[in-house]
Design a protein around this motif. Structure first.
Motif, PDB file in Angstrom:
ATOM      1  N   ALA A 109      -4.142  -1.637   6.176  1.00 37.93           N
ATOM      2  CA  ALA A 109      -3.516  -1.084   7.383  1.00 37.93           C
ATOM      3  C   ALA A 109      -3.278   0.426   7.276  1.00 37.93           C
ATOM      4  CB  ALA A 109      -2.190  -1.795   7.656  1.00 37.93           C
ATOM      5  N   PHE A 110      -3.488   0.980   6.098  1.00 38.05           N
ATOM      6  CA  PHE A 110      -3.173   2.397   5.859  1.00 38.05           C
ATOM      7  C   PHE A 110      -3.934   3.324   6.815  1.00 38.05           C
ATOM      8  CE2 PHE A 110      -4.162   6.326   3.435  1.00 38.05           C
ATOM      9  CZ  PHE A 110      -2.888   6.821   3.284  1.00 38.05           C
TER      10      PHE A 110
ATOM     11  N   LEU B  77      -2.835   3.013  10.521  1.00 41.33           N
ATOM     12  CA  LEU B  77      -1.508   3.614  10.696  1.00 41.33           C
ATOM     13  C   LEU B  77      -1.629   5.138  10.756  1.00 41.33           C
ATOM     14  CD1 LEU B  77       0.803   1.550   8.316  1.00 41.33           C
ATOM     15  CD2 LEU B  77       0.982   1.712  10.792  1.00 41.33           C
TER      16      LEU B  77
ATOM     17  N   PRO C 299       2.793  -0.203  13.967  1.00 44.85           N
ATOM     18  CA  PRO C 299       2.769  -1.162  12.859  1.00 44.85           C
ATOM     19  C   PRO C 299       2.209  -2.520  13.273  1.00 44.85           C
ATOM     20  CG  PRO C 299       4.816   0.055  12.816  1.00 44.85           C
ATOM     21  CD  PRO C 299       4.091   0.489  14.057  1.00 44.85           C
TER      22      PRO C 299
ATOM     23  N   ARG D  14      -1.217  -4.028  11.714  1.00 44.01           N
ATOM     24  CA  ARG D  14      -1.183  -5.325  11.034  1.00 44.01           C
ATOM     25  C   ARG D  14      -2.248  -6.260  11.612  1.00 44.01           C
ATOM     26  NH1 ARG D  14       2.580  -8.556   8.271  1.00 44.01           N
ATOM     27  NH2 ARG D  14       3.997  -6.801   8.102  1.00 44.01           N
TER      28      ARG D  14
END
Lengths: 270, 288
Positions: free
Chosen positions: B153-154, B157, B163, B167
């Motif tokens: 997810a880095f 994001l 978030p 996700r």
């Protein structure tokens, strides 16, 4: 590798918002550090132990962690009892039986009640603070603590420094283990000779150089994935409704201990 | 693709010639089973390109690249060959803006990011990096979050996903690659093959238009390697792969370039049929 054994768990403390826990831990540490008499210090130690009990931390690991801290405290016990003026409790020397050149007359040490009290106080206080920090800060993993630091309004740079130091520790530890294994499989057994020292010096150098290279590549990989100096949290720290109350109670307890410590001589108590 | 199954009594070195000859028959001349229609139209600028790049590492006297040019066009699946130290990885690092050339140009959809006339800033490369995903040679360099889900997810994001969105994208990507349920695994405890696939998931989660892969099959067991081939066939219409693994390239690429004497040339040798013999033929195994 480097592990965070206390951060895993499902106790009420583990689930609490790391920001509240950090603030509570900090306040507790400040109050405990300012205590001057053994009674309140002992109570602080009990509070710390109670927090650890509440967090249901594994006892053997907790004791090992405490032992590490108390190595430093042990050094205090070597010196502090003998270096404060007060009523003598224990006297070592002079040694009249021994020849003068080995043990001259002035060679004697006296432990005083004030010195022992001081050493005891330091022991109680430091253990109390360590226990409270393990129970409060240690029950969140380092990423959560890093984010909490940032969300408490401290500069982003500090939070990043914390997170990257942690990440880099892993890298350095990994490189060290890799090199040590490489040396071992080629028959290296450490001794007390020049070869050993040279090998260790080379290893230290290689660990630094390699860790630097790796840090560079990790940084590159992060930039390629759009990192621009700010960490975003996947999961907002959930927290529980009572977290603020919990922090407030801990802070109040700590403040009460400090107040008792200050008011004690005024009230004429022993 | 082809599976060599042998009678259980053959404990002797075993000849895989039949399997290999069959396997490479259609790989000869037409390496990929599904030829792609290239958008070779030179009027539309390539997704990313380097032109006439000269590069010498600081502290080194010998230049690595001397007038290298490379263009990555949508629909192209390029294999990049060249012996160790020829400058293949360096070329990709220059393309992604991780290194700056001494001279030459780097372009993103025709827009110069690096050229003689302009000063390049780090931020200039952000749009390019959004569209071109880069898989590092060593997955340990790429995975740095404690858990798989956080790592995947880095990228999303960083690119401004909420978030919840990040996700969802991360979970969908993991599922697409057959790693559903890996989200809460700790990244540094994964096996080498798993690390590579999670690193790939982390790149794919950013939904890039093209992929650059630097020696992706190093340390992969045959099973994971097959899985990677299938994933690239299904999810990667455009890519450039550095590899010494001819067989892998034959399955994943349809044109071949080589870095030689500091420049990019069309590869003169293309994958070919070969026969080999090895021990352990009685163990059930795959060949590419």
């Amino acid at each position: 590798m480097l592990d965070e054994p206390f951060s895993r768990g499902a106790s009420r403390l583990h689930l609490a918002d790391p920001r509240c826990k950090l603030v509570a831990a900090l306040a507790f540490a400040v109050c405990a550090a300012l205590l001057r008499s053994p009674g309140p210090a002992a109570l602080a130690l009990l509070t710390g132990a109670a927090l650890c009990l509440w967090a249901r931390l594994p006892l053997p690991r907790l004791l090992r962690r405490l032992a590490a801290v108390n190595v430093f405290v042990a050094f205090l016990w070597l010196f502090l009892p003998f270096s404060l003026p007060g009523a003598p409790l224990l006297r070592i020397g002079p040694f009249p039986g021994l020849p003068d050149w080995l043990a001259p007359n002035w060679l004697s040490l006296t432990a005083t009640d004030a010195g022992v009290a001081q050493a005891l106080l330091v022991t109680l206080k430091s253990n109390a603070i360590v226990l409270a920090f393990i129970a409060l800060a240690g029950t969140s993993d380092i990423t959560a603590v890093g984010h909490a630091v940032a969300r408490l309004g401290l500069p982003d740079k500090l939070a990043l420094l914390l997170l990257f130091t942690w990440r880099q520790l892993h890298v350095v530890a990994q490189e060290y283990h890799r090199l040590r294994t490489a040396a071992k499989v080629r028959g290296f057994t450490p001794g007390t000779d020049l070869h050993t020292y040279r090998t260790y010096a080379n290893m230290a150098g290689m660990v630094l150089v390699r860790s630097f290279d790796r840090a560079e590549r990790v940084g590159q990989a992060m930039r390629l994935r759009g990192f621009a100096g700010r960490f975003h949290m996947l999961a907002e720290p959930a927290g529980r409704p009572g977290d603020r109350l919990l922090a407030a109670v801990i802070i109040l307890c700590a403040a009460a201990l400090l107040a008792a410590d200050i008011l004690q001589p005024l009230a004429g108590l022993p | 693709m082809s599976t060599a199954t042998t009678p259980p009594n053959s404990g002797q070195p075993h000849n895989c010639a039949h399997a290999h000859a069959h396997d490479h028959a259609h790989g000869h001349g037409h390496p990929h089973p599904h030829p792609h229609s290239h958008s070779d139209d030179d009027a539309t600028p390539p997704l990313a390109a380097v032109q006439d790049i000269h590069f010498t590492y600081s502290g080194s006297a010998e230049p690595v690249l001397r007038g290298a040019s490379l263009a990555l066009r949508p629909g192209r699946r390029i294999g990049l060959l060249g012996h160790n130290g020829s400058g293949k990885s360096t070329l990709l690092h220059l393309l992604m803006g991780l290194l700056r050339p001494q001279s030459g140009r780097v372009l993103h959809r025709g827009v110069p990011l690096v050229s003689e006339t302009r000063k390049t800033r780090e931020a200039d490369f952000v749009p390019l990096r959004r569209e071109v995903g880069f898989l590092f040679q060593n997955s340990d360099d790429q995975l740095f979050c404690p858990t798989v889900l956080e790592d995947v997810a880095f990228g999303p994001l960083n690119h401004g996903a909420s978030p919840a969105e990040a996700r969802a994208v991360a979970e969908a990507t993991l599922e697409r690659l057959g790693f559903a349920g890996f989200g809460s695994r700790v990244t540094h405890r994964l096996s080498g093959g798993e690390k590579k696939m999670i690193a790939l998931a982390a790149v794919l989660a950013m939904q890039p238009q093209a992929l650059l892969l630097d020696e992706p099959t190093n340390d992969l067991d045959p099973h994971t390697r097959d899985r990677l081939i299938a994933i690239l066939a299904a999810h990667s219409p455009t890519h450039l792969i550095i590899s010494h693994d001819w067989d892998f390239l034959a399955h994943t690429c349809d044109s071949f370039l080589t870095v030689q004497d500091g420049a990019v040339r069309t590869a003169t040798h293309t994958p070919h049929t070969h026969v080999h013999t090895h021990t352990g033929g009685d163990v059930h195994h795959h060949h590419g």
